[in-house]
Motif scaffolding. Structure first.
Motif, PDB file in Angstrom:
ATOM      1  N   GLU A  70     -20.290   4.605  -5.259  1.00 22.84           N
ATOM      2  CA  GLU A  70     -20.107   5.419  -4.054  1.00 22.84           C
ATOM      3  C   GLU A  70     -18.757   6.121  -4.093  1.00 22.84           C
ATOM      4  N   LEU A  71     -17.717   5.411  -4.514  1.00 23.44           N
ATOM      5  CA  LEU A  71     -16.393   6.028  -4.634  1.00 23.44           C
ATOM      6  C   LEU A  71     -16.358   7.055  -5.758  1.00 23.44           C
ATOM      7  N   ALA A  72     -17.075   6.757  -6.849  1.00 19.71           N
ATOM      8  CA  ALA A  72     -17.134   7.723  -7.964  1.00 19.71           C
ATOM      9  C   ALA A  72     -17.767   9.028  -7.502  1.00 19.71           C
ATOM     10  N   ALA A  73     -18.824   8.943  -6.691  1.00 12.93           N
ATOM     11  CA  ALA A  73     -19.471  10.150  -6.175  1.00 12.93           C
ATOM     12  C   ALA A  73     -18.544  10.909  -5.239  1.00 12.93           C
ATOM     13  N   GLU A  74     -17.718  10.165  -4.451  1.00 11.15           N
ATOM     14  CA  GLU A  74     -16.805  10.819  -3.514  1.00 11.15           C
ATOM     15  C   GLU A  74     -15.719  11.582  -4.236  1.00 11.15           C
ATOM     16  N   PHE A  75     -15.187  10.994  -5.309  1.00 11.39           N
ATOM     17  CA  PHE A  75     -14.063  11.636  -6.003  1.00 11.39           C
ATOM     18  C   PHE A  75     -14.514  12.452  -7.214  1.00 11.39           C
ATOM     19  N   GLY A  76     -15.815  12.448  -7.528  1.00 14.25           N
ATOM     20  CA  GLY A  76     -16.323  13.252  -8.625  1.00 14.25           C
ATOM     21  C   GLY A  76     -15.923  12.766  -9.994  1.00 14.25           C
ATOM     22  N   VAL A  77     -15.768  11.451 -10.156  1.00 10.50           N
ATOM     23  CA  VAL A  77     -15.430  10.856 -11.449  1.00 10.50           C
ATOM     24  C   VAL A  77     -16.449   9.758 -11.740  1.00 10.50           C
ATOM     25  N   SER A  78     -16.306   9.116 -12.895  1.00 12.62           N
ATOM     26  CA  SER A  78     -17.228   8.041 -13.257  1.00 12.62           C
ATOM     27  C   SER A  78     -16.829   6.733 -12.549  1.00 12.62           C
ATOM     28  N   LEU A 120       0.813  -1.208   0.000  1.00 13.02           N
ATOM     29  CA  LEU A 120       0.000   0.000   0.000  1.00 13.02           C
ATOM     30  C   LEU A 120       0.854   1.270   0.000  1.00 13.02           C
ATOM     31  N   GLN A 121       2.100   1.136   0.476  1.00 13.10           N
ATOM     32  CA  GLN A 121       2.962   2.318   0.562  1.00 13.10           C
ATOM     33  C   GLN A 121       3.358   2.858  -0.814  1.00 13.10           C
ATOM     34  N   VAL A 122       3.252   2.022  -1.844  1.00 16.41           N
ATOM     35  CA  VAL A 122       3.664   2.472  -3.182  1.00 16.41           C
ATOM     36  C   VAL A 122       2.537   3.199  -3.892  1.00 16.41           C
ATOM     37  N   LEU A 123       1.343   3.249  -3.305  1.00 15.51           N
ATOM     38  CA  LEU A 123       0.187   3.872  -3.944  1.00 15.51           C
ATOM     39  C   LEU A 123       0.033   5.327  -3.484  1.00 15.51           C
ATOM     40  N   ASP A 124      -0.586   6.122  -4.357  1.00 11.90           N
ATOM     41  CA  ASP A 124      -0.936   7.483  -3.957  1.00 11.90           C
ATOM     42  C   ASP A 124      -2.166   7.422  -3.060  1.00 11.90           C
ATOM     43  N   ALA A 125      -2.531   8.548  -2.470  1.00 12.98           N
ATOM     44  CA  ALA A 125      -3.611   8.560  -1.478  1.00 12.98           C
ATOM     45  C   ALA A 125      -4.930   8.108  -2.063  1.00 12.98           C
ATOM     46  N   ARG A 126      -5.243   8.554  -3.312  1.00 12.30           N
ATOM     47  CA  ARG A 126      -6.533   8.171  -3.902  1.00 12.30           C
ATOM     48  C   ARG A 126      -6.594   6.674  -4.202  1.00 12.30           C
ATOM     49  N   SER A 127      -5.514   6.150  -4.776  1.00 15.10           N
ATOM     50  CA  SER A 127      -5.494   4.718  -5.100  1.00 15.10           C
ATOM     51  C   SER A 127      -5.560   3.874  -3.832  1.00 15.10           C
ATOM     52  N   GLU A 157      -8.527   1.270  -9.757  1.00 14.07           N
ATOM     53  CA  GLU A 157      -8.408   0.072  -8.917  1.00 14.07           C
ATOM     54  C   GLU A 157      -7.537  -0.988  -9.581  1.00 14.07           C
ATOM     55  N   VAL A 158      -7.772  -1.235 -10.874  1.00 12.97           N
ATOM     56  CA  VAL A 158      -6.977  -2.237 -11.604  1.00 12.97           C
ATOM     57  C   VAL A 158      -5.503  -1.844 -11.642  1.00 12.97           C
ATOM     58  N   ALA A 159      -5.221  -0.577 -11.918  1.00 15.08           N
ATOM     59  CA  ALA A 159      -3.834  -0.107 -11.975  1.00 15.08           C
ATOM     60  C   ALA A 159      -3.165  -0.194 -10.606  1.00 15.08           C
ATOM     61  N   ALA A 160      -3.914   0.101  -9.535  1.00 12.18           N
ATOM     62  CA  ALA A 160      -3.360   0.044  -8.181  1.00 12.18           C
ATOM     63  C   ALA A 160      -3.015  -1.391  -7.793  1.00 12.18           C
ATOM     64  N   ARG A 179      -6.938   4.720  -1.009  1.00  6.41           N
ATOM     65  CA  ARG A 179      -8.305   4.831  -0.480  1.00  6.41           C
ATOM     66  C   ARG A 179      -9.243   3.872  -1.212  1.00  6.41           C
ATOM     67  N   ILE A 180      -9.120   3.806  -2.527  1.00  4.68           N
ATOM     68  CA  ILE A 180      -9.989   2.938  -3.329  1.00  4.68           C
ATOM     69  C   ILE A 180      -9.741   1.468  -2.995  1.00  4.68           C
ATOM     70  N   VAL A 181      -8.463   1.065  -2.926  1.00  2.00           N
ATOM     71  CA  VAL A 181      -8.129  -0.338  -2.626  1.00  2.00           C
ATOM     72  C   VAL A 181      -8.606  -0.719  -1.238  1.00  2.00           C
ATOM     73  N   GLU A 182      -8.368   0.127  -0.265  1.00  2.00           N
ATOM     74  CA  GLU A 182      -8.783  -0.179   1.108  1.00  2.00           C
ATOM     75  C   GLU A 182     -10.300  -0.326   1.203  1.00  2.00           C
ATOM     76  N   GLU A 183     -11.051   0.584   0.545  1.00  3.51           N
ATOM     77  CA  GLU A 183     -12.502   0.514   0.616  1.00  3.51           C
ATOM     78  C   GLU A 183     -13.046  -0.689  -0.149  1.00  3.51           C
ATOM     79  N   ARG A 184     -12.401  -1.026  -1.249  1.00  7.13           N
ATOM     80  CA  ARG A 184     -12.909  -2.118  -2.086  1.00  7.13           C
ATOM     81  C   ARG A 184     -12.502  -3.505  -1.600  1.00  7.13           C
ATOM     82  N   TRP A 185     -11.313  -3.635  -0.953  1.00  5.60           N
ATOM     83  CA  TRP A 185     -10.781  -4.961  -0.650  1.00  5.60           C
ATOM     84  C   TRP A 185     -10.467  -5.209   0.828  1.00  5.60           C
TER      85      TRP A 185
END
Length: 307
Positions: free
Chosen positions: A279-287, A249-256, A295-298, A258-264
């Motif tokens: 829900e995550l899309a609404a939080e970060f304002g993206v699709s 997890l240390q190699v990821l940026d804060a957004r990535s 998530e896949v890239a992270a 956050r997504i991995v932790e919430e999803r997995w």
């Protein structure tokens, strides 16, 4: 040069008295035809061996008592071991007796040799009767070689037929006490030896080579928990579940992260997973599709860091 005493039959090679043999019956027949020694001949031969190391004298003494070994070996056929092997071990005991025999003790070799012959046969039986040795102490040996015959005698006294289906295979408490009293051992030792004699050997490995599934004891006795490969794999899994995930997890940026932790890595109170893609899309304002791509890239970046 050593010579045989005048009272002994002059034979250049005493072992030539035994002809080439093809089977056990021929051997028994041959040794029963060997001439016996008179007390005087036996004494002279024994002195020649003792005083001069006369090997031919030793050979004559051994040959004249081979029939004794055959006779004693018949007493132990019931243990299921080949009589030829019993005779062979008894002959070893006879040779030991001849080597140690002192004619000045006033005892015939036949009486002296019986102890040595039986001792070698006893040792052979104890080593080969079972895979696991059933008797080690002197008391256990005494029980081993007397218990079966005493059991048969007790059944006969009770009027039981050993060939009948109702024949009892175990001793009653009174019979256990009687055997212990006669052999001067504890009743517990009689019960233990009876249990050992009644049990059989069980092969841990399957004995069939037909390729079919086997249920030998090794199949359910094996413990794989300490097998080296599985131990390494278990330790690796434990590391991945704790320090490994934290390191990745240390190699990821804060957004990535956050997504991995919430999803997995998070579980809701209802037992289901963390936040959904929407829900995550609404939080970060993206699709939601963009959250999935992040998530896949992270996850790919985390696998690379763990490798």
């Amino acid at each position: 040069m050593n010579t045989l005493p005048s009272t002994a039959v002059a034979v250049r090679d005493p072992w030539s008295l035994v002809p080439p043999l093809g089977n056990l019956d021929a051997y028994v027949s041959a040794v029963n035809r060997l001439p016996l020694l008179s007390p005087a001949e036996e004494g002279d031969l024994a002195r020649a061996l003792r005083d001069r190391g006369d090997v031919q004298a030793a050979g004559r003494l051994v040959l004249s008592h081979l029939r004794l070994v055959v006779s004693i070996s018949r007493q132990y056929i019931g243990y299921g071991l080949p009589q030829g092997d019993l005779i062979q071990e008894g002959n070893v005991g006879l040779m030991k007796a001849v080597k140690r025999f002192d004619p000045e003790q006033g005892v015939r070799l036949v009486s002296y040799a019986m102890h040595w012959i039986k001792a070698e046969i006893h040792e052979y039986i104890l080593k080969n009767w079972r895979m696991v040795k059933v008797a080690t102490t002197k008391a256990q040996r005494k029980l081993f070689f007397n218990l079966r015959s005493m059991k048969q005698a007790l059944k006969a006294d009770a009027g039981e037929d050993a060939s009948a289906e109702t024949f009892r295979n175990t001793l009653t408490p009174a019979e256990v006490a009687q055997v212990a009293r006669e052999l001067k051992v504890k009743p517990e030792e009689v019960i233990e030896m009876e249990t050992r004699l009644a049990g059989g050997d069980t092969a841990l490995e399957p004995q069939t080579d037909d390729g079919e599934e086997s249920y030998a004891p090794i199949a359910y006795l094996a413990d794989d928990s300490d097998e080296p490969t599985q131990r390494i794999e278990a330790l690796h899994r434990d590391w991945l579940a704790s320090d490994g995930i934290a390191q990745a997890l240390q190699v990821l940026d804060a957004r990535s992260r956050r997504i991995v932790e919430e999803r997995w890595l998070k579980v809701r109170d209802d037992g289901h997973g963390g936040m959904t893609l929407h829900e995550l899309a609404a939080e970060f304002g993206v699709s939601a599709e963009r959250i999935r791509q992040i998530e896949v890239a992270a996850l790919k970046k985390m696998r690379k860091a763990l490798a």
